[in-house]
Design a protein around this motif. Structure first.
Motif, PDB file in Angstrom:
ATOM      1  N   CYS A  15      33.039  35.461  33.114  1.00  0.00           N
ATOM      2  CA  CYS A  15      32.391  34.948  34.316  1.00  0.00           C
ATOM      3  C   CYS A  15      30.917  35.367  34.325  1.00  0.00           C
ATOM      4  O   CYS A  15      30.601  36.529  34.088  1.00  0.00           O
ATOM      5  N   SER A  66      28.977  35.585  36.789  1.00  0.00           N
ATOM      6  CA  SER A  66      28.597  36.354  37.978  1.00  0.00           C
ATOM      7  C   SER A  66      29.138  37.780  37.951  1.00  0.00           C
ATOM      8  O   SER A  66      28.400  38.739  38.143  1.00  0.00           O
ATOM      9  N   CYS A  67      30.439  37.935  37.728  1.00  0.00           N
ATOM     10  CA  CYS A  67      31.036  39.270  37.822  1.00  0.00           C
ATOM     11  C   CYS A  67      31.329  39.873  36.454  1.00  0.00           C
ATOM     12  O   CYS A  67      31.773  41.010  36.358  1.00  0.00           O
ATOM     13  N   CYS A  70      34.300  32.436  37.398  1.00  0.00           N
ATOM     14  CA  CYS A  70      35.699  32.560  37.794  1.00  0.00           C
ATOM     15  C   CYS A  70      35.917  31.927  39.166  1.00  0.00           C
ATOM     16  O   CYS A  70      34.980  31.713  39.932  1.00  0.00           O
ATOM     17  N   CYS A 127      34.494  33.986  42.181  1.00  0.00           N
ATOM     18  CA  CYS A 127      33.053  33.922  42.394  1.00  0.00           C
ATOM     19  C   CYS A 127      32.629  32.549  42.905  1.00  0.00           C
ATOM     20  O   CYS A 127      31.709  32.430  43.710  1.00  0.00           O
TER      21      CYS A 127
HETATM   22 ZN   LIG Z   1      33.505  36.119  38.631  1.00  0.00          ZN
END
Ligand SMILES: [Zn+2]
Ligand SMILES: [Zn+2]
Length: 50
Positions: A4, A6-7, A30, A33
Motif C-alpha cells: 500500500c 499510504s500505510c 489498500c 486507506c
Molecule cells: Zn494502506
C-alpha cells in the motif's frame, strides 16, 4: 509483493490499483486507506493526492 502506497503494508486481495496522475506509475492502495481517504505520495515524482 504489493505494498500500500499510504500505510506501506503488504496487500493481498483487498486493494485498488491506480496510476499516478502525474507520472502514470502504478500505485497500490489498500482497502482501508482508500476508505479513509488517506493521502498518498508517489515514490517516483512525489505527487501527493487524496
Ligand atoms: Zn494502506
Ligand atoms: Zn508519480
Amino acid at each position: 509483493m504489493k505494498k500500500c502506497i499510504s500505510c506501506k503494508k503488504e496487500v493481498t486481495d483487498d486493494y485498488v490499483k491506480f496510476n499516478c496522475p502525474n507520472c502514470k506509475k502504478e500505485l497500490v492502495r489498500c482497502h482501508n486507506c482508500r476508505k479513509n481517504v488517506i493521502k498518498y505520495k508517489c515514490p517516483e515524482c512525489e505527487f501527493t493526492g487524496p
